[in-house]
Scaffold this motif. Sequence first.
Motif, mmCIF file in Angstrom:
data_model
loop_
_atom_site.group_PDB
_atom_site.id
_atom_site.type_symbol
_atom_site.label_atom_id
_atom_site.label_comp_id
_atom_site.label_asym_id
_atom_site.label_seq_id
_atom_site.Cartn_x
_atom_site.Cartn_y
_atom_site.Cartn_z
ATOM 1 N N GLU A 42 0.831 -1.211 0.000
ATOM 2 C CA GLU A 42 0.000 0.000 0.000
ATOM 3 C C GLU A 42 0.860 1.254 0.000
ATOM 4 O O GLU A 42 1.856 1.335 0.697
ATOM 5 N N GLU A 43 0.404 2.242 -0.787
ATOM 6 C CA GLU A 43 1.164 3.481 -0.915
ATOM 7 C C GLU A 43 0.625 4.542 0.047
ATOM 8 O O GLU A 43 1.367 5.196 0.753
ATOM 9 N N GLU A 44 -0.696 4.693 0.067
ATOM 10 C CA GLU A 44 -1.295 5.840 0.762
ATOM 11 C C GLU A 44 -1.601 5.516 2.226
ATOM 12 O O GLU A 44 -2.044 4.426 2.531
ATOM 13 N N PRO A 45 -1.391 6.516 3.101
ATOM 14 C CA PRO A 45 -1.656 6.275 4.523
ATOM 15 C C PRO A 45 -3.120 5.964 4.821
ATOM 16 O O PRO A 45 -3.415 5.317 5.813
ATOM 17 N N GLU A 46 -4.045 6.388 3.977
ATOM 18 C CA GLU A 46 -5.458 6.116 4.271
ATOM 19 C C GLU A 46 -5.890 4.729 3.796
ATOM 20 O O GLU A 46 -7.012 4.312 3.998
ATOM 21 N N GLU A 47 -4.973 4.006 3.140
ATOM 22 C CA GLU A 47 -5.317 2.656 2.687
ATOM 23 C C GLU A 47 -5.395 1.693 3.876
ATOM 24 O O GLU A 47 -4.776 1.945 4.915
ATOM 25 N N HIS A 50 -2.554 0.668 6.637
ATOM 26 C CA HIS A 50 -2.031 1.848 7.329
ATOM 27 C C HIS A 50 -3.090 2.431 8.264
ATOM 28 O O HIS A 50 -2.817 2.718 9.424
ATOM 29 N N ALA A 51 -4.288 2.590 7.707
ATOM 30 C CA ALA A 51 -5.378 3.200 8.483
ATOM 31 C C ALA A 51 -5.696 2.359 9.724
ATOM 32 O O ALA A 51 -6.025 2.898 10.777
#
Length: 432
Positions: A42-47, A50-51
């Motif tokens: 996963e790239e994005e913190p909201e994915e 990460h979330a």
Amino acid sequence: MPILKHALAFSLVLFFLQQTLFAQEEEKQPRDSCVWCHLENEEEPEEPAHAMQEDIHAENGLSCVDCHGGDAGLGFDEDEEAAMDPAKGYIGAPEKKDIPRFCARCHSDPGYMRRFNPRVATDQYDRYKTSVHGQLLLRGDEKVAACTDCHGAHGVLSFKDPRSPVYALNIPATCGKCHADREYMAGYRVAKDVVEEYKKGVHGITLLEKGDQAAPACNDCHGNHGAVPPGIPAIGFVCGQCHLNNSELFAESPHKQAFAEEELPECETCHDNHAIEHPTDAMLGTGEESICMDCHEEGSDGYRIAEVLYAKIDSLKLRLSAADSLLQVARKAGMEVSEPLYQLNEANQFLIQGRTMIHSLSEGKVDSLTARGIGLAIEAYEQGLQAIDELQFRRKGLAVSLVFILLLALGLYLKIREIDSRTVFREEEVRV
Ligand code: HEC
Ligand code: HEC
Ligand code: HEC
Ligand code: HEC
Ligand code: HEC
Ligand code: HEC
Ligand code: HEC
Ligand code: HEC
Ligand code: HEC
């Protein structure tokens, strides 16, 4: 053989060093293959992965498999199919229409939920099913709110956490994602300005601008999971939870039955539901801004009472402001008027109570309050007059004593002159 001994010791140290380093290396990797692989990918913190690092489910020891199924012990060899295998219970990501049931699997199971929190509520899904949102979702309308539209799916927080989308101060914006979006709501007959109107009203201003959580957010009137406009009979009850006195007085008034017969909502008929304004005395009476005139014609009992109630409130208000102006003048001139000012404060309480009492529509009940207020205001006014009198008396006294002091000073001056002239005369005598 010292060399051999040293070599053995050295290799032992090396072995333990390697062991601890390796162990640390392993420690860094999540033991859960779902988290491990998803964090990698996963790239994005909201994915999701990460979330999930800050999430009430994770805090309670739950992980991906508890919602999605599958086997978190497989897949470390990057074989995602082994982990996400339907044969291992993997159900994948639910479609919108299935989300409420997906969450309810745990949240509607008291036996399961109480293992985590003995006092937890487990009625969310049942209530949701009765709401307009739940009903429409059941009929295949996917634009309505499901659990994740209000709570999120990953990174779910307790409603007590100020960062949660359902924390009181954030609720109008959360509902507003849809209800303030005219384009999104275009296909529905429902009013599209509810959030704007709410923000303009006393409740919106009290909650959002003053941060006072005593004021209702959307869910306090519509329910957390009920999302229905309160039915006609329920509205007075909703408002009455916080405005108990108004609600009780209304219930005693002739409006109670009259409104019920005409199916008029109790409070909303005069105050609106979202854009509730700060009420003014002008809402009473027979003037332009009077709401009573919407329904009562000249000559009727309603008309007469509207006029009388206004006059009583207005008369107390005028007495209060007259007494207050007078007492402020005296206070600024340095007179001691804290006692009558305190009394005025008490009189003001009767004004506040009188404004609530108008909901009874009873001339006598309103009068019993305003008359007491007027009595106190008159007393305070009289004490103000006394203070001003005393002030003038002191000023006159000051003038008299000034004249007296001046005369005294003049007398002294003349006396000194007389003494001086005598001394000069004597000196001249001596010189001769
Ligand atoms: C080795 C890597 C790997 C492992 C292990 C892994 N996943 Fe995935 N997962 C992926 C990848 C890549 C995707 C996106 C491509 C796809 O849908 O197959 C994905 C997609 C998903 C999706 C979305 C599917 C959809 O319908 O959109 C869910 C849910 C999911 N994983 C849950 C899990 C769970 C639960 C586990 C542990 C039991 C897990 N994953 C283990 C790599 C992994
Ligand atoms: C509380 C239940 C819950 C937990 C725990 C959970 N998920 Fe999900 N997940 C959902 C729901 C509901 C959806 C579908 C709704 C959505 O897409 O927002 C979803 C969708 C997904 C998707 C596909 C859509 C997207 O958002 O990319 C992936 C991938 C995914 N989850 C991975 C994971 C992983 C990895 C974990 C663990 C780190 C995890 N989930 C933990 C409930 C959960
Ligand atoms: C329209 C928005 C909305 C939807 C849809 C929604 N919730 Fe809620 N939820 C809220 C609000 C608002 C609160 C409570 C905030 C408060 O009490 O101050 C809440 C509170 C909760 C709580 C905390 C305990 C409680 O009941 O007060 C849980 C658990 C919960 N919701 C689960 C769910 C589940 C499961 C679903 C789907 C079946 C769901 N919610 C659907 C808005 C929503
Ligand atoms: C595997 C079981 C499980 C599933 C599935 C599940 N939850 Fe939970 N949820 C829990 C547990 C356990 C807690 C912690 C209970 C507590 O501490 O009160 C919790 C807590 C919550 C809370 C916080 C309640 C609060 O105190 O404010 C919310 C909100 C919530 N869940 C929403 C959801 C939503 C939305 C879904 C579906 C996407 C969902 N849950 C799916 C088990 C689950
Ligand atoms: C994901 C978008 C979405 C979110 C978020 C959402 N709603 Fe709705 N809501 C809708 C849609 C769409 C309807 C259907 C409109 C209709 O009733 O025809 C609806 C209907 C309603 C209705 C019924 C209106 C009526 O008279 O039919 C109420 C009340 C309501 N929502 C309140 C809320 C509240 C309060 C919140 C926040 C706690 C909220 N909604 C969050 C989309 C949403
Ligand atoms: C003080 C209580 C109260 C608060 C706070 C409140 N509402 Fe309402 N709302 C009502 C009442 C009462 C009605 C019923 C209107 C009617 O039937 O005439 C209503 C009606 C609605 C409707 C249906 C409107 C229509 O005309 O079709 C929606 C949608 C709605 N509210 C959403 C919201 C949202 C979103 C918020 C927060 C921004 C909110 N409400 C805050 C009391 C409240
Ligand atoms: C959750 C509690 C709560 C609910 C429910 C509630 N209110 Fe309020 N209301 C407040 C608070 C707090 C204030 C602001 C403080 C104050 O001045 O009284 C307020 C202010 C008001 C005011 C302005 C008072 C003033 O002197 O400026 C009116 C009028 C009012 N509410 C009417 C209503 C009506 C009508 C309803 C139902 C549709 C309602 N309220 C529901 C808590 C509530
Ligand atoms: C027939 C019209 C009418 C109805 C019905 C009505 N009100 Fe009022 N309300 C008024 C008027 C007029 C005032 C302003 C009185 C003044 O300031 O002189 C007022 C003032 C208020 C105030 C501010 C004064 C105070 O008591 O703090 C609140 C709060 C309030 N109303 C709440 C309610 C609630 C709750 C209901 C429903 C139970 C309700 N009202 C029903 C006409 C009405
Ligand atoms: C939405 C319409 C409406 C509004 C606004 C309204 N009333 Fe009424 N009122 C009625 C109805 C209907 C009755 C039943 C008797 C009637 O038809 O006059 C009634 C009855 C009364 C009565 C009892 C009269 C009798 O004959 O027993 C009084 C007093 C009264 N209203 C005063 C007021 C005052 C004061 C206001 C403004 C604060 C007000 N009303 C606002 C509709 C309204």
